[in-house]
Design an enzyme around this catalytic site. Structure first.
Site, mmCIF file in Angstrom:
data_model
loop_
_atom_site.group_PDB
_atom_site.id
_atom_site.type_symbol
_atom_site.label_atom_id
_atom_site.label_comp_id
_atom_site.label_asym_id
_atom_site.label_seq_id
_atom_site.Cartn_x
_atom_site.Cartn_y
_atom_site.Cartn_z
ATOM 1 N N LYS A 35 17.602 59.870 127.240
ATOM 2 C CA LYS A 35 17.028 61.194 127.104
ATOM 3 C C LYS A 35 15.680 61.156 126.401
ATOM 4 C CE LYS A 35 19.082 63.065 123.438
ATOM 5 N NZ LYS A 35 18.218 63.512 122.343
ATOM 6 N N THR A 36 15.614 60.436 125.291
ATOM 7 C CA THR A 36 14.348 60.357 124.570
ATOM 8 C C THR A 36 13.306 59.642 125.423
ATOM 9 O OG1 THR A 36 15.673 60.131 122.582
ATOM 10 C CG2 THR A 36 13.320 59.770 122.360
ATOM 11 N N ASP A 220 13.455 68.815 122.971
ATOM 12 C CA ASP A 220 14.565 67.870 122.855
ATOM 13 C C ASP A 220 15.808 68.617 122.365
ATOM 14 O OD1 ASP A 220 15.892 65.508 122.814
ATOM 15 O OD2 ASP A 220 14.964 64.747 120.980
ATOM 16 N N GLU A 221 16.987 68.084 122.622
ATOM 17 C CA GLU A 221 18.244 68.674 122.128
ATOM 18 C C GLU A 221 18.296 70.176 122.406
ATOM 19 O OE1 GLU A 221 20.514 66.743 121.031
ATOM 20 O OE2 GLU A 221 19.694 65.147 119.761
ATOM 21 N N GLN A 251 27.319 67.891 124.351
ATOM 22 C CA GLN A 251 27.117 67.413 122.982
ATOM 23 C C GLN A 251 26.686 68.532 122.055
ATOM 24 O OE1 GLN A 251 25.493 63.377 122.246
ATOM 25 N NE2 GLN A 251 24.940 63.433 124.396
ATOM 26 N N ARG A 603 29.560 57.040 121.013
ATOM 27 C CA ARG A 603 28.728 56.250 120.094
ATOM 28 C C ARG A 603 28.975 54.767 120.291
ATOM 29 N NH1 ARG A 603 25.224 59.239 120.188
ATOM 30 N NH2 ARG A 603 26.589 60.239 121.690
#
Length: 722
Positions: A35-36, A220-221, A251, A603
DNA sequence: TACTATTTAATTTTT
DNA sequence: TTAAATAGTA
């Protein structure tokens, strides 16, 4: 133009997003799907290929860390610094705007930012002032109310009391709180966003300027945006600039602090023609781990829908361990960590995740005994430490005498004979004259107070004036250094015996060196001290100052979001703990817990251990627990039970039922066991969740189908076993 | 004002 | 259990 470095490392979906034409874009990016990377490469693409100047871009993140990382990665990719590119958190960007346009925003030039702790103190003081009973009007709840309203973009005048006296009182308190902030030039976190929104809303010309400037907005997010952030974004985007938002509805774990996943759907309505790209290929975890995560999250309704997959190996099965109690659980984790380390792995590659911070204690004890270095995330951060906030309060008073929050904090710290009564007199005056504590102090010292108290107050005021005067020409570092010493704080902590005073002094010294190393943003055009104070409030710093380099990582699943570890333990997987008791009966709450579980599972890169304790001491009481329902949602073929228990037919779904309890437990004789269905004369049918005590005191917790969970004394309840 | 006893409640956290 | 906040005492 050689676009290879920008596109080379991307998969098809990522490339589609990065090279998309200038149209609204919604990227649904699964955990570990890059994503980043997509955001970074999109920025590079726009600048390098589309020829958008860096100042035509605005990138928004949720944490300072993410902002710094994004800038760094863009610069690495483009091989040049991109200073004119605005990258920051919503709060950081709002702050920047408000500093630039304080007049239009109706703020004093030197407004100060207060953090959550300052805010709470302010509210407590306000209640005292207004003589409101703080047991009926709990400061924390008022804070929650105020921030909640601000997050929704609502001022007191927008609120209707709905003829509910309690609500009316809340609104009154909100109003009074605003007045205090206004008088002191204080701005809390939510206010930054709200004021920035109003700034745009009420200044068409200014808004036009920024709309023309920012041709592209990168977010972002996105699933974590709250109403006011989203409104600000929408306003800024207008119908010209192109929003490119990245998020993962699965998330979203911060609903309780205002985040609204619904914005993902809203976005598509507000920006017709939005392209949607899903990133589902995962580069982090094994196939087994992804399958488990997919299966768990599939139990949630109202999803965008997404299935993570990998080209990589299936990897090891997920290991499930049913511990006897929380210490056994810790022992198990420690033993596995020993193996891991002995095999030559890094401690720092292993993480222990849990639902609530209280769980770390037992785990830490285990790690200490085993001499395994570890680091616990969370807790107080540097700029939140009491001694640091004391020093900052002195600095703030030298800048702004009307800052009541700071005034109250240090007026008698170190003690200088200004006791509760004296402060009370000042408060009364300040209240009566609607002025700041500083002005009240001056007035009260000259007439109301007795000689002794009056001279103490005057001495304090002179001290502040003296500090302000003496440091006027000093540079930032020397200013901080001087104030730390001359305020008497150092001497105060020298008197503290033991290690505590020492660390406090060390921290104050650390503050001085932080000031030394502080580089104000040249674009900001603020006095260095003002910039430093704003920085301290907006960026609380690291949780633990100096940690070992290589140590096992302990943290809540919330703080693990965005991180990855080769080896992960999910501990305390028990109903009531995770999903947490407070969320368990609310479908929305339960879904959020499930998303948190999804975050936890994803994770893990190579190996995942899931553990629960059949018996756990909570709040000093031993409780029997039921394995988390989320465990049962992981397909059995991916799970391998460590030390499988004897004579258990369905270990995953009914664990614990077949194993004898502690020998002295009277429940077994009564025929009651966990999961046992029972019937009560009045409450109807239910399931035994928990039991405790013995003999005549034995009690059971039963979840009744119609009336919810109840604790019943076994000898009175007359339960029929079914 | 500082120390000590008692009470109370007990997710998650960034800005 | 325990940590924090409050109330009471020297």
């Amino acid at each position: 133009m050689d676009v290879t470095p920008i596109l080379d490392t991307l998969n098809d979906a990522q490339r589609e997003a990065v090279t998309a034409p200038a149209e609204p874009m919604l990227v649904i990016a699964g955990a570990g799907s890059g994503k980043t990377r997509v955001l970074v490469h999109r920025a590079a693409w726009l600048i390098d290929v589309e020829g958008v100047p860096p100042q035509g871009l605005l990138a928004v993140t949720f944490t300072n860390k993410a902002a710094a990382e994004m800038r760094g990665r863009i610069e690495t990719l483009l091989k040049l610094p991109v200073n004119p590119l605005w990258i920051g958190t919503f709060h950081g960007l709002a702050h920047r705007l408000l500093r630039r346009h304080w007049r239009e925003a109706g703020l004093p030039q030197g407004f100060q930012i207060i953090d959550a702790d300052d805010q709470l103190r302010l509210i407590k003081r306000l209640l005292k002032n207004l003589e409101v009973d703080d047991s009926r009007w709990v400061p924390r709840e008022i804070q929650y109310f105020i921030n909640g309203q601000k997050d929704e973009g609502l001022r007191p005048e927008h609120l209707d009391d709905e003829r509910d006296p309690d609500r009316r009182q809340m609104i009154e308190l909100y109003k009074a709180y605003e007045a205090v902030c206004e008088r002191g030039g204080l701005v809390d976190f939510a206010e930054l966003l709200l004021a920035a929104h109003e700034l745009f809303r009420d200044n068409a010309e200014l808004l036009g300027h920024y709309r023309r400037r920012f041709q592209h907005l990168l977010v972002d997010e996105f699933q974590d945006t709250n109403a006011i952030q989203y409104a600000w974004l929408r306003l800024l985007a207008g119908d010209q600039s192109v929003p490119f938002v990245v998020g993962d509805d699965d998330q979203s774990i911060y609903r309780w602090r205002g985040a609204r996943v619904e914005h993902i759907h809203q976005f598509q309505r507000d920006f017709p023609g939005t392209r949607v790209v899903k990133l589902e290929q995962n580069y982090r975890s094994t196939g087994t781990i992804l399958n488990a995560a997919n299966a768990v999250i599939a139990n949630n309704g109202s999803r965008m829908g997404k299935n993570l997959w990998t080209e990589g190996v299936d990897g090891e099965p997920i290991r499930l361990y049913a511990a006897y109690n929380e210490r056994d659980e810790a022992d198990f984790v420690v033993a596995r960590l020993r193996d891991w380390i002995d095999q030559g792995n890094l401690r720092a590659d292993a993480a222990i995740l849990y639902r609530s911070n209280a769980q770390s204690r037992v785990l830490e004890e285990g790690l200490i005994n085993a001499r395994i270095p570890y680091r616990v995330y969370g807790g107080l951060r540097f700029f939140e430490r009491a001694e640091i906030k004391d020093a900052l309060a002195y600095l703030r008073l030298t800048v702004n005498r009307d800052d009541d929050a700071s005034f109250e904090r240090i007026v008698n710290r170190p003690t200088r004979g200004i006791g509760a009564r004296t402060v009370e007199a000042m408060r009364a005056y300040a209240r009566a004259n609607a002025c700041s504590m500083w002005r009240a102090a001056g007035a009260v010292a000259s007439d109301t107070l007795s000689g002794r108290a009056a001279s103490s107050v005057s001495a304090f005021m002179q001290l502040i004036e003296k500090l302000a005067h003496e440091t006027e020409t000093l540079d930032l570092e020397d200013k901080v250094d001087h104030v730390v010493h001359a305020s008497g704080l150092i001497d105060l902590f020298k008197k503290d015996k033991g290690e505590r005073g020492e660390t406090r002094i060390e921290n104050l010294m650390e503050l001085v060196s932080a000031a030394k190393g502080f580089e104000p943003d040249p674009a900001e055009d603020m006095a260095p001290l003002d910039a430093f104070l704003a920085h301290a409030a907006l960026e609380a710093g690291e949780g633990q100052a100096n940690a070992w380099d290589d140590c096992v990582q302990l943290m809540t699943m919330h703080s693990a979001k965005g991180l990855e570890f080769p080896l992960v333990f999910l501990c305390g997987m028990e109903d009531g703990l995770f999903p947490h008791q407070r969320s368990i009966n609310d479908p929305n709450g339960l879904e959020e817990e499930r998303r948190l579980c999804y975050v936890g599972i994803t994770r893990a890169m190579q190996a995942l251990y899931v553990t629960y304790a059949e018996q756990r001491r909570l709040h000093g009481m031993d409780n029997f627990s039921v394995p988390s329902r989320f465990i049962a949602e992981i397909p059995e073929e991916h799970v391998e039970e460590v030390r499988p228990k004897v004579s258990v037919s369905r270990p995953l779904r009914n664990a614990g039922a077949g194993r004898p309890r502690s020998p002295s437990n009277g429940m077994a004789e009564a025929g009651v066991r966990l999961g046992q269905r029972v019937r009560h004369g009045k409450f109807g049918d239910g399931v035994v969740l928990n039991y405790e005590g013995q003999g005549a005191h034995a009690r059971v917790e039963v979840n009744f189908e119609n009336v919810g969970t109840k604790w019943l004394v076994l000898s009175y309840a007359n339960l029929d076993l079914m």
